[in-house]
Design an enzyme around this catalytic site. Sequence first.
Site, PDB file in Angstrom:
ATOM      1  N   GLU A 182       0.862  -1.186   0.000  1.00 17.52           N
ATOM      2  CA  GLU A 182       0.000   0.000   0.000  1.00 17.52           C
ATOM      3  C   GLU A 182       0.898   1.235   0.000  1.00 17.52           C
ATOM      4  O   GLU A 182       1.794   1.370   0.839  1.00 17.52           O
ATOM      5  CB  GLU A 182      -0.895  -0.028   1.243  1.00 17.52           C
ATOM      6  CG  GLU A 182      -1.786   1.173   1.324  1.00 17.52           C
ATOM      7  CD  GLU A 182      -3.153   0.871   1.932  1.00 17.52           C
ATOM      8  OE1 GLU A 182      -3.491  -0.310   2.126  1.00 17.52           O
ATOM      9  OE2 GLU A 182      -3.881   1.842   2.200  1.00 17.52           O
ATOM     10  N   ARG A 183       0.677   2.080  -0.972  1.00 17.48           N
ATOM     11  CA  ARG A 183       1.477   3.312  -1.133  1.00 17.48           C
ATOM     12  C   ARG A 183       2.965   2.986  -1.293  1.00 17.48           C
ATOM     13  O   ARG A 183       3.833   3.728  -0.816  1.00 17.48           O
ATOM     14  CB  ARG A 183       1.285   4.280   0.026  1.00 17.48           C
ATOM     15  CG  ARG A 183      -0.161   4.533   0.412  1.00 17.48           C
ATOM     16  CD  ARG A 183      -1.022   4.894  -0.766  1.00 17.48           C
ATOM     17  NE  ARG A 183      -2.397   5.185  -0.365  1.00 17.48           N
ATOM     18  CZ  ARG A 183      -3.354   5.480  -1.238  1.00 17.48           C
ATOM     19  NH1 ARG A 183      -3.129   5.451  -2.546  1.00 17.48           N
ATOM     20  NH2 ARG A 183      -4.572   5.755  -0.830  1.00 17.48           N
ATOM     21  N   GLU A 306     -10.980   4.550   8.182  1.00 21.58           N
ATOM     22  CA  GLU A 306     -10.967   4.085   6.791  1.00 21.58           C
ATOM     23  C   GLU A 306     -11.398   2.625   6.682  1.00 21.58           C
ATOM     24  O   GLU A 306     -10.750   1.807   6.028  1.00 21.58           O
ATOM     25  CB  GLU A 306      -9.574   4.307   6.181  1.00 21.58           C
ATOM     26  CG  GLU A 306      -9.165   5.772   6.222  1.00 21.58           C
ATOM     27  CD  GLU A 306      -7.837   6.078   5.589  1.00 21.58           C
ATOM     28  OE1 GLU A 306      -6.970   5.178   5.540  1.00 21.58           O
ATOM     29  OE2 GLU A 306      -7.644   7.221   5.133  1.00 21.58           O
ATOM     30  N   ARG A 339      -2.580   3.985  16.760  1.00 24.47           N
ATOM     31  CA  ARG A 339      -2.539   5.139  15.857  1.00 24.47           C
ATOM     32  C   ARG A 339      -3.670   6.135  16.140  1.00 24.47           C
ATOM     33  O   ARG A 339      -4.813   5.735  16.421  1.00 24.47           O
ATOM     34  CB  ARG A 339      -2.601   4.683  14.405  1.00 24.47           C
ATOM     35  CG  ARG A 339      -1.390   3.862  14.025  1.00 24.47           C
ATOM     36  CD  ARG A 339      -1.483   3.387  12.600  1.00 24.47           C
ATOM     37  NE  ARG A 339      -0.998   4.340  11.638  1.00 24.47           N
ATOM     38  CZ  ARG A 339      -1.629   4.630  10.502  1.00 24.47           C
ATOM     39  NH1 ARG A 339      -2.793   4.080  10.211  1.00 24.47           N
ATOM     40  NH2 ARG A 339      -1.106   5.480   9.642  1.00 24.47           N
ATOM     41  N   ASP A 380      -2.993  14.288   6.370  1.00 23.97           N
ATOM     42  CA  ASP A 380      -2.496  13.011   5.879  1.00 23.97           C
ATOM     43  C   ASP A 380      -1.279  13.202   4.971  1.00 23.97           C
ATOM     44  O   ASP A 380      -1.406  13.073   3.753  1.00 23.97           O
ATOM     45  CB  ASP A 380      -3.625  12.297   5.119  1.00 23.97           C
ATOM     46  CG  ASP A 380      -3.289  10.856   4.802  1.00 23.97           C
ATOM     47  OD1 ASP A 380      -2.325  10.329   5.369  1.00 23.97           O
ATOM     48  OD2 ASP A 380      -4.011  10.247   3.984  1.00 23.97           O
ATOM     49  N   GLU A 408       3.640   9.221  -0.865  1.00 28.71           N
ATOM     50  CA  GLU A 408       2.277   9.072  -1.384  1.00 28.71           C
ATOM     51  C   GLU A 408       1.744  10.342  -2.047  1.00 28.71           C
ATOM     52  O   GLU A 408       1.217  10.286  -3.146  1.00 28.71           O
ATOM     53  CB  GLU A 408       1.358   8.656  -0.231  1.00 28.71           C
ATOM     54  CG  GLU A 408      -0.095   8.589  -0.625  1.00 28.71           C
ATOM     55  CD  GLU A 408      -1.001   8.204   0.527  1.00 28.71           C
ATOM     56  OE1 GLU A 408      -0.498   7.880   1.619  1.00 28.71           O
ATOM     57  OE2 GLU A 408      -2.228   8.238   0.328  1.00 28.71           O
ATOM     58  N   TRP A 558     -12.720  12.767   1.238  1.00 29.53           N
ATOM     59  CA  TRP A 558     -11.698  12.257   0.328  1.00 29.53           C
ATOM     60  C   TRP A 558     -11.689  13.031  -0.995  1.00 29.53           C
ATOM     61  O   TRP A 558     -11.119  12.575  -1.978  1.00 29.53           O
ATOM     62  CB  TRP A 558     -11.939  10.752   0.041  1.00 29.53           C
ATOM     63  CG  TRP A 558     -11.533   9.853   1.180  1.00 29.53           C
ATOM     64  CD1 TRP A 558     -10.935  10.230   2.346  1.00 29.53           C
ATOM     65  CD2 TRP A 558     -11.706   8.429   1.254  1.00 29.53           C
ATOM     66  NE1 TRP A 558     -10.725   9.133   3.156  1.00 29.53           N
ATOM     67  CE2 TRP A 558     -11.181   8.004   2.513  1.00 29.53           C
ATOM     68  CE3 TRP A 558     -12.236   7.453   0.404  1.00 29.53           C
ATOM     69  CZ2 TRP A 558     -11.185   6.665   2.931  1.00 29.53           C
ATOM     70  CZ3 TRP A 558     -12.244   6.113   0.816  1.00 29.53           C
ATOM     71  CH2 TRP A 558     -11.715   5.733   2.063  1.00 29.53           C
TER      72      TRP A 558
HETATM   73  C1  GCU Z   1      -3.602   7.370   3.965  1.00 33.63           C
HETATM   74  C2  GCU Z   1      -3.313   6.408   2.865  1.00 33.63           C
HETATM   75  C3  GCU Z   1      -3.857   5.047   3.149  1.00 33.63           C
HETATM   76  C4  GCU Z   1      -3.353   4.590   4.519  1.00 33.63           C
HETATM   77  C5  GCU Z   1      -3.722   5.620   5.550  1.00 33.63           C
HETATM   78  C6  GCU Z   1      -3.193   5.304   6.937  1.00 33.63           C
HETATM   79  O1  GCU Z   1      -4.973   7.653   4.012  1.00 33.63           O
HETATM   80  O2  GCU Z   1      -3.858   6.900   1.660  1.00 33.63           O
HETATM   81  O3  GCU Z   1      -3.439   4.176   2.141  1.00 33.63           O
HETATM   82  O4  GCU Z   1      -3.897   3.363   4.833  1.00 33.63           O
HETATM   83  O5  GCU Z   1      -3.190   6.852   5.187  1.00 33.63           O
HETATM   84  O6  GCU Z   1      -2.247   5.971   7.328  1.00 33.63           O
HETATM   85  O7  GCU Z   1      -3.704   4.453   7.613  1.00 33.63           O
END
Ligand code: GCU
Length: 715
Positions: A182-183, A306, A339, A380, A408, A558
């Site tokens: 991811e990213r 998310e 987090r 972010d 990102e 978003w």
């Molecule tokens: C951002 C990112 C996500 C990631 C999220 C996070 O939103 O786009 O891909 O999961 O940060 O830090 O949890």
Amino acid sequence: MKIKKAAIFFLLLILVNNTFANDGYKLWLQYLPFENKAVSDYYRDYLEHITIAGESATQKVIQKEFEIASEGFFGHHIHPVFSKTTGANLIWVLKTHDLPADTKSKLGPKLDEIKEEGYWLKSFQGKIIITAKTDIGLLYGTFAFLKAIQTREKLENLDLLENPKIQKRLLNHWDNLNRTVERGYAGFSIWNWHRLPMHIDQQYIDYARANASIGINGTSITNVNANALVLTPEYLEKSAAIADAFRPYGIKIYLTARFNAPMILDSLPTADPLDPAVQAWWKNKTEEIYSYIPDFGGFLVKADSEGQPGPHNYGRTQADGANMLADAVKPFGGIVMWRAFVYNEKTPTDRIKQAYDEFKPLDGKFRDNVIVQVKNGPLDFQPREPFHPLFGAMPKTPLMMEFQITKEYLGQETHWVNLATMWQEVLQSDTYAKGKGSTVGKVIDGSLHGYPLTGIAGVANTGTDRNWTGHPTAQADWYAFGKLAWNPDSNIDDIAEDWLKMTFTNDAEFVKTSSEIMLQSHEILVNYMTPMGLHHIMARSHHWGPGPWVTGGGREDWTATYYHKASVDGIGFDRTDKGSNALAQYHPEWKKIWGNADKIPLEHLLWFHRVSWDKKLNTGNTLWTEMALRYQKGVEGARWMQTQWLGLEGKIDEERFEHISSFLKIQVAEAEWWRDSCLLYFQQFSKMSLPAGVEKPKYDLNYYVNFKRNFVPGI
Ligand code: GCU
């Protein structure tokens, strides 16, 4: 004759260095050949005979590192000879209690200043002493010593006593079990789960060496958008193999915990953190993890964000969730990194306020082995954000920093931008929590509030690309992260220069020009992407390229329009007391600085204020003119980077030179794309023409809005 031979040998070495392929795999541990015989002879005197007394796995790693370094420096010509006794050796790698008694007494009480992971490099009576309390301290000291050679320091006056200022210095991998990242923009995940546990890839070892060389002591190897499978015996066995490989390098493994794992893996009817069966499940699971990985570091958790499950699902608080896991790892000395990136599209409040609203009231309610992990800014990982208001606001709860090393929102892997500049800006921001000088750096190193637990995490930018990070210069971000994690007050100019010397060459012109590029690159990028406090105007979902027109689609928070709010009346998000009042989450001092649209530094103007297009700014320009000029300046900056770089041809190997040159082409083209599309989009509202000096866009707005690229990496 002898002299001639030596001269030819060195000429060859230099040619090898400059001409032939170097794919960058060796990162900053290149140990490049010395540039001439005099330099070589000088260091050779030291490196030929080395004392290493112990035989632990870490001391073997130290020995190996000297061998690797010598081979790089001298080719196959010189091999260091190791002995356990000191004799006439010029390098001693000895724990403090192994130092000869007379040396110890001469070195005196300063020896006691060395802490657990610290070291002291000391030139003493013609020798170099690398000493530490622990094996890991010795390893860190060895890397520091080799760095001194790589950067051509004179060794006679060496006197460097170092202790890390932050305890937990981690990389966070957002790596999925199927090896997508991811990213991630540098290929697939370096963790080859399928081949584990039996195959330990050489890349894992080189990863551990690189991390140890910059003091990183932990790594969370799985995505925060977590897969519960990683907690099953099949995967624990694999994680244990990685942990075994990393142990000699002082690197602990952490795993991401999916909050509803008890339901997924064992069909429990709930994951409520106050339910005794759920608590028991986590206790048992934790015990099982420690049976595989006896020094397991603990859990990293993304909850209620998310789409991730979390305590909210059961009407519980973030503290309830974190404490349940903290109780499970406590008997084993583990920690929970919880987090603070928690927000919800159903909450009507300005997204950037939500984490503070949620966590601040919980200050003091977390167990002592919980550390709350907070992103550098409240949104972010934007190219520029003000620091997160939680820093300084939770004196009774340890907070750790989360930086994103992977880029990102910063052009991903093809843009050269030195993240250390941005991180330093955050670390040096003043929270005013305890008066002037209460910097974010002091919050996270624990000195401001006396946190007993301190930490910092960087979202990794590594992948299977031959050079690990996609852009050869993105290695610098990994390197700088480690250095700032060790000491948030480190000088970023020195970091850039050291990295350049170790990675490419000690050539003075190369180092000077490249470090100028590095130190200016962040401001340049901000100008061509998000000048004056604009934010979240990237394309939807993959966040690559501009997308100020992004709107609708189910989640307002978003979209881009949620953040810039451009209309014919003006642009910007009013976060003063007339708007969302996010400003009130900061110390009142900041209200004085940021609260007035006429006085706020322009780099944060549109983050906090909504202003009309024709507003006169203190630069003498209207808002529109200033914005257009900054976009133009950003493009010119990217072109300047390119010109500077191209002037360095021949100073380093062709392969990396060409790699960076071609990426700079992309960067310049994308900077123009950003400028043209954003200005055309905002011009619909400003209805003003482009000021003199700003180039005419290549295409019309329609072209940019409809421009689509398939399969952008990193999602
Ligand atoms: C951002 C990112 C996500 C990631 C999220 C996070 O939103 O786009 O891909 O999961 O940060 O830090 O949890």
